[in-house]
Motif scaffolding. Structure first.
Motif, PDB file in Angstrom:
ATOM      1  N   ASP A 129      -3.796 -52.547 -48.439  1.00 29.90           N
ATOM      2  CA  ASP A 129      -3.229 -51.584 -47.562  1.00 29.90           C
ATOM      3  C   ASP A 129      -3.709 -50.138 -47.919  1.00 29.90           C
ATOM      4  O   ASP A 129      -3.385 -49.616 -48.982  1.00 29.90           O
ATOM      5  CB  ASP A 129      -1.853 -51.904 -47.266  1.00 29.90           C
ATOM      6  N   GLU A 130      -4.363 -49.699 -47.157  1.00 30.11           N
ATOM      7  CA  GLU A 130      -5.093 -48.377 -47.475  1.00 30.11           C
ATOM      8  C   GLU A 130      -3.996 -47.163 -47.457  1.00 30.11           C
ATOM      9  O   GLU A 130      -4.126 -46.356 -48.167  1.00 30.11           O
ATOM     10  CB  GLU A 130      -6.339 -47.844 -46.119  1.00 30.11           C
ATOM     11  N   ASP A 131      -3.233 -47.516 -46.533  1.00 31.72           N
ATOM     12  CA  ASP A 131      -2.023 -46.367 -46.614  1.00 31.72           C
ATOM     13  C   ASP A 131      -1.158 -46.609 -47.871  1.00 31.72           C
ATOM     14  O   ASP A 131      -0.925 -45.449 -48.433  1.00 31.72           O
ATOM     15  CB  ASP A 131      -1.306 -46.502 -45.162  1.00 31.72           C
ATOM     16  N   GLU A 132      -0.878 -47.574 -48.184  1.00 32.58           N
ATOM     17  CA  GLU A 132      -0.099 -47.891 -49.665  1.00 32.58           C
ATOM     18  C   GLU A 132      -0.960 -47.284 -50.748  1.00 32.58           C
ATOM     19  O   GLU A 132      -0.494 -46.650 -51.518  1.00 32.58           O
ATOM     20  CB  GLU A 132       0.229 -49.163 -49.684  1.00 32.58           C
ATOM     21  N   ILE A 133      -2.419 -47.695 -50.769  1.00 28.50           N
ATOM     22  CA  ILE A 133      -3.151 -47.341 -51.906  1.00 28.50           C
ATOM     23  C   ILE A 133      -3.271 -45.752 -52.037  1.00 28.50           C
ATOM     24  O   ILE A 133      -3.079 -45.096 -52.829  1.00 28.50           O
ATOM     25  CB  ILE A 133      -4.484 -48.116 -51.807  1.00 28.50           C
ATOM     26  N   ALA A 134      -3.294 -44.987 -50.734  1.00 28.07           N
ATOM     27  CA  ALA A 134      -3.468 -43.689 -50.608  1.00 28.07           C
ATOM     28  C   ALA A 134      -2.026 -42.938 -51.231  1.00 28.07           C
ATOM     29  O   ALA A 134      -2.184 -42.011 -51.938  1.00 28.07           O
ATOM     30  CB  ALA A 134      -4.067 -43.082 -49.265  1.00 28.07           C
ATOM     31  N   ALA A 135      -0.942 -43.482 -50.900  1.00 26.57           N
ATOM     32  CA  ALA A 135       0.335 -42.948 -51.358  1.00 26.57           C
ATOM     33  C   ALA A 135       0.347 -43.161 -52.836  1.00 26.57           C
ATOM     34  O   ALA A 135       0.933 -42.224 -53.500  1.00 26.57           O
ATOM     35  CB  ALA A 135       1.293 -43.581 -50.678  1.00 26.57           C
ATOM     36  N   TRP A 136      -0.133 -44.156 -53.328  1.00 25.76           N
ATOM     37  CA  TRP A 136      -0.111 -44.470 -54.796  1.00 25.76           C
ATOM     38  C   TRP A 136      -1.023 -43.536 -55.555  1.00 25.76           C
ATOM     39  O   TRP A 136      -0.769 -42.566 -56.590  1.00 25.76           O
ATOM     40  CB  TRP A 136      -0.539 -45.962 -55.375  1.00 25.76           C
ATOM     41  N   ARG A 137      -2.219 -43.161 -55.093  1.00 23.93           N
ATOM     42  CA  ARG A 137      -3.174 -42.288 -55.527  1.00 23.93           C
ATOM     43  C   ARG A 137      -2.694 -40.932 -55.515  1.00 23.93           C
ATOM     44  O   ARG A 137      -2.916 -40.107 -56.434  1.00 23.93           O
ATOM     45  CB  ARG A 137      -4.570 -42.326 -54.791  1.00 23.93           C
ATOM     46  N   GLU A 138      -1.885 -40.477 -54.574  1.00 26.57           N
ATOM     47  CA  GLU A 138      -1.668 -39.146 -54.303  1.00 26.57           C
ATOM     48  C   GLU A 138      -0.324 -38.904 -55.021  1.00 26.57           C
ATOM     49  O   GLU A 138       0.247 -37.566 -54.842  1.00 26.57           O
ATOM     50  CB  GLU A 138      -1.417 -38.784 -52.980  1.00 26.57           C
ATOM     51  N   GLY A 139       0.347 -39.957 -55.447  1.00 23.91           N
ATOM     52  CA  GLY A 139       1.779 -39.626 -56.199  1.00 23.91           C
ATOM     53  C   GLY A 139       2.867 -39.406 -54.784  1.00 23.91           C
ATOM     54  O   GLY A 139       3.701 -38.356 -55.209  1.00 23.91           O
ATOM     55  N   ARG A 140       2.783 -40.070 -53.851  1.00 21.67           N
ATOM     56  CA  ARG A 140       3.686 -39.991 -52.752  1.00 21.67           C
ATOM     57  C   ARG A 140       4.470 -41.333 -52.333  1.00 21.67           C
ATOM     58  O   ARG A 140       4.397 -41.795 -51.258  1.00 21.67           O
ATOM     59  CB  ARG A 140       3.010 -39.559 -51.556  1.00 21.67           C
ATOM     60  N   THR A 141       4.630 -42.123 -53.385  1.00 19.47           N
ATOM     61  CA  THR A 141       5.075 -43.340 -53.010  1.00 19.47           C
ATOM     62  C   THR A 141       6.678 -43.471 -52.843  1.00 19.47           C
ATOM     63  O   THR A 141       7.504 -44.699 -52.661  1.00 19.47           O
ATOM     64  CB  THR A 141       5.046 -44.632 -54.436  1.00 19.47           C
ATOM     65  N   GLY A 142       7.437 -42.690 -52.988  1.00 19.06           N
ATOM     66  CA  GLY A 142       8.709 -42.287 -52.994  1.00 19.06           C
ATOM     67  C   GLY A 142       9.571 -42.750 -54.116  1.00 19.06           C
ATOM     68  O   GLY A 142      10.982 -42.677 -54.260  1.00 19.06           O
ATOM     69  N   TYR A 143       8.952 -43.513 -55.245  1.00 19.04           N
ATOM     70  CA  TYR A 143       9.556 -43.493 -56.698  1.00 19.04           C
ATOM     71  C   TYR A 143       8.898 -42.624 -57.433  1.00 19.04           C
ATOM     72  O   TYR A 143       7.881 -42.403 -58.025  1.00 19.04           O
ATOM     73  CB  TYR A 143       9.061 -45.044 -57.070  1.00 19.04           C
ATOM     74  N   PRO A 144      10.023 -41.646 -57.925  1.00 20.50           N
ATOM     75  CA  PRO A 144       9.416 -40.322 -58.515  1.00 20.50           C
ATOM     76  C   PRO A 144       9.004 -40.427 -60.076  1.00 20.50           C
ATOM     77  O   PRO A 144       7.845 -39.843 -60.135  1.00 20.50           O
ATOM     78  CB  PRO A 144      10.907 -39.728 -58.689  1.00 20.50           C
ATOM     79  N   LEU A 145       9.381 -41.552 -60.724  1.00 23.90           N
ATOM     80  CA  LEU A 145       8.676 -41.474 -62.028  1.00 23.90           C
ATOM     81  C   LEU A 145       6.998 -42.237 -61.710  1.00 23.90           C
ATOM     82  O   LEU A 145       6.191 -41.617 -62.592  1.00 23.90           O
ATOM     83  CB  LEU A 145       9.241 -42.846 -62.916  1.00 23.90           C
ATOM     84  N   VAL A 146       6.635 -42.735 -60.736  1.00 22.97           N
ATOM     85  CA  VAL A 146       5.352 -43.533 -60.553  1.00 22.97           C
ATOM     86  C   VAL A 146       4.764 -42.078 -59.956  1.00 22.97           C
ATOM     87  O   VAL A 146       3.548 -41.856 -60.380  1.00 22.97           O
ATOM     88  CB  VAL A 146       5.322 -44.405 -59.279  1.00 22.97           C
ATOM     89  N   ASP A 147       5.343 -41.342 -59.348  1.00 25.97           N
ATOM     90  CA  ASP A 147       4.476 -40.190 -58.427  1.00 25.97           C
ATOM     91  C   ASP A 147       4.374 -39.144 -59.742  1.00 25.97           C
ATOM     92  O   ASP A 147       3.315 -38.489 -59.436  1.00 25.97           O
ATOM     93  CB  ASP A 147       5.406 -39.772 -57.249  1.00 25.97           C
ATOM     94  N   ALA A 148       5.439 -38.886 -60.468  1.00 22.33           N
ATOM     95  CA  ALA A 148       4.899 -37.984 -61.602  1.00 22.33           C
ATOM     96  C   ALA A 148       3.696 -38.554 -62.286  1.00 22.33           C
ATOM     97  O   ALA A 148       2.945 -37.433 -62.853  1.00 22.33           O
ATOM     98  CB  ALA A 148       6.565 -37.880 -62.379  1.00 22.33           C
ATOM     99  N   ALA A 149       3.809 -39.676 -62.832  1.00 23.60           N
ATOM    100  CA  ALA A 149       2.517 -40.046 -63.588  1.00 23.60           C
ATOM    101  C   ALA A 149       1.288 -39.818 -62.829  1.00 23.60           C
ATOM    102  O   ALA A 149       0.271 -39.474 -63.662  1.00 23.60           O
ATOM    103  CB  ALA A 149       2.620 -41.643 -63.861  1.00 23.60           C
ATOM    104  N   MET A 150       1.302 -40.023 -61.532  1.00 19.11           N
ATOM    105  CA  MET A 150       0.001 -40.208 -60.717  1.00 19.11           C
ATOM    106  C   MET A 150      -0.284 -38.689 -60.679  1.00 19.11           C
ATOM    107  O   MET A 150      -1.599 -38.521 -60.827  1.00 19.11           O
ATOM    108  CB  MET A 150       0.214 -40.510 -59.337  1.00 19.11           C
ATOM    109  N   ARG A 151       0.701 -37.700 -60.491  1.00 20.91           N
ATOM    110  CA  ARG A 151       0.356 -36.307 -60.445  1.00 20.91           C
ATOM    111  C   ARG A 151      -0.243 -35.708 -61.714  1.00 20.91           C
ATOM    112  O   ARG A 151      -0.971 -34.945 -61.774  1.00 20.91           O
ATOM    113  CB  ARG A 151       1.578 -35.604 -59.838  1.00 20.91           C
ATOM    114  N   GLN A 152       0.462 -36.193 -62.836  1.00 19.35           N
ATOM    115  CA  GLN A 152      -0.074 -35.835 -64.186  1.00 19.35           C
ATOM    116  C   GLN A 152      -1.594 -36.165 -64.250  1.00 19.35           C
ATOM    117  O   GLN A 152      -2.599 -35.490 -64.830  1.00 19.35           O
ATOM    118  CB  GLN A 152       0.751 -36.349 -65.295  1.00 19.35           C
TER     119      GLN A 152
END
Length: 453
Positions: A297-320
């Motif tokens: 799912d390209e939208d899900e993959i993009a959200a993961w890459r950009e740190g916009r999954t809605g799960y703060p710990l996942v998003d913090a790590a991707m932004r780091q």
């Protein structure tokens, strides 16, 4: 006068470098050579963060050689062609290089060996430069590699590592050996703004500072995300600005539980190298196929890459990762689990994204760690799922790591930062932060059903 060539690859240092030492011992003069490998760029591995760190490291290596009367010779192009041209130009009969395990490195080494042999020259490969032990040094009976870490580590820990080599006092380079200009970090665009500096002097200073202080608590704090208590030496190990043999020996001399835990991590690095050496296909194929039919799912993959999954710990790590070109190991496990087991996306998608940003990104550690998390590699519990909320309670209980990397949530107090969707509606409306991309229970159940539990 006799001449040899020391071909630097993933060993950009003068301390404890068997390649440089052997070249110096075997000839009156030495050409310290680095080739900017066009094949690496063509294969997509020459990404901005690693290119910038490499430029720092080459400048540092050149400065160290100049302090000893030498200099670094830089060429650009095909490694075999450029090395043979340099050897022919200076009359070198021997070329020394570090052994490596990736399929690309092995093909490059064989091409270089054949080209040199056709000119009547010899290639000497040194195996304890990139890793603390050579990939085939310890093996189980009847097999070419260990598939499980614990028995490997028992054997690895019992082997006596080679002595640490002193840096040379003098390096004599034959006159007239031409060199291209050293690359510069300033020439590289697209570098992560928080990327650390490279170079042996930086790496040695960092290790010494860490060894004298934070290493003592490493056993207890290595998973503590806000404390940032890891060594951050992985980029230096990737580029070889630090020697794994020297790190093992110095850590053991320091002693203590923290040093033991650090040495165990160095053994994990060797473990992955010996797996890849025996199974080169594992760089892009499942080490243990599970019959997965991955979603995409390209939208899900993009959200993961950009740190916009809605799960703060996942998003913090991707932004780091985006900001530093580096990520804490615990965060790597969590983000990889979320992609592969909550979103049920092919591990190769994540591995490719990490290789595009990680300054320490190498095939052995990146790909095989991704496979470990995805359950297609060496994990003895292939269906484990890391829950980001559980991980947050354990490794970022007060939310400090999240607030550091997700500024939208900086004003949320306490552990509520990990569940912003449960805040009062008025407060939640003020946050420029998405809701959860997927329900965790649904994602885990979908994965387990796909794997047949």
């Amino acid at each position: 006068m006799s001449v040899s060539v020391a071909l630097f690859t993933a060993d950009l240092r003068i301390h404890d470098n068997p390649v440089l030492r052997a070249a110096l011992d075997g000839a009156d003069e030495v050409v310290p050579l680095f080739v900017l490998d066009q094949g690496v760029r063509a294969a997509g591995f020459d990404v901005p963060n690693r290119r910038a760190f490499l430029a720092d490291s080459l400048a540092d290596l050149d400065a160290a050689l100049r302090e000893r009367g030498g200099r670094l010779v830089v060429r650009s192009g095909d490694v075999a062609e450029e090395t043979c041209a340099v050897a022919a130009g200076c009359g070198a009969r021997q070329v020394h290089v570090a052994g490596d395990v990736s399929g690309y490195a092995q093909v490059r080494e064989e091409r270089l060996r054949r080209r040199l042999a056709s000119d009547g020259r010899e290639l000497y490969v040194h195996d304890t430069v990139v890793t603390a032990l050579p990939p085939g040094e310890v093996t189980p009976q009847g097999r070419d590699h260990f598939a499980v870490f614990t028995p490997y580590f028992r054997r690895w820990a019992a082997v006596r590592h080679r002595p640490v080599l002193e840096p040379p006092r003098r390096v004599r380079v034959p006159e007239g050996t031409g060199s291209a200009a050293l690359p510069s970090r300033s020439e590289v665009s697209g570098v992560s703004p928080g990327l650390a500096r490279g170079g042996e002097s930086v790496g040695r200073a960092r290790f010494e500072s860490w060894r004298k202080g934070p290493m003592k608590a490493y056993a207890d704090r290595h998973d503590d995300l806000p404390a940032d208590a890891t060594s951050r030496l992985s980029p230096h190990l990737h580029f070889g600005t630090l020697s794994p043999v020297e790190l093992v020996r110095r850590a053991r001399r320091t002693g203590g539980a923290g040093a033991d835990a650090f040495v165990r991590q160095l053994a994990w690095r060797d473990f992955h190298h010996q797996v890849l050496a025996a199974r080169p296909h594992a760089s892009w194929e499942d080490y243990r196929a599970r019959g997965d039919r991955w979603r995409h799912d390209e939208d899900e993959i993009a959200a993961w890459r950009e740190g916009r999954t809605g799960y703060p710990l996942v998003d913090a790590a991707m932004r780091q990762l985006l900001h530093e070109g580096w990520m804490h190991n615990r965060a790597r496990l969590l983000t990889a689990s979320f992609l592969t087991k909550t979103l049920y996306t092919d591990w190769r998608v994540g591995a490719r994204h990490f290789l595009g940003l990680l300054v320490d990104g190498d095939v052995a550690n990146n790909q095989l760690n991704w496979q470990w998390v995805a359950g297609t590699g060496n994990d003895t519990r292939p269906n484990r799922v890391l829950n980001p909320l559980t991980q947050a309670r354990r490794f970022d209980p007060d939310g400090d790591y999240v607030r550091r990397w997700v500024p939208e949530l900086a004003g949320v107090e306490g552990a509520s930062v990990h569940r912003p969707w449960k805040l009062p509606s008025r407060e939640r409306a003020r946050l420029d932060y998405p809701g959860p991309l997927v329900d965790l229970a649904e994602g885990a159940d979908r994965f387990l059903r796909a794997r047949g539990r």
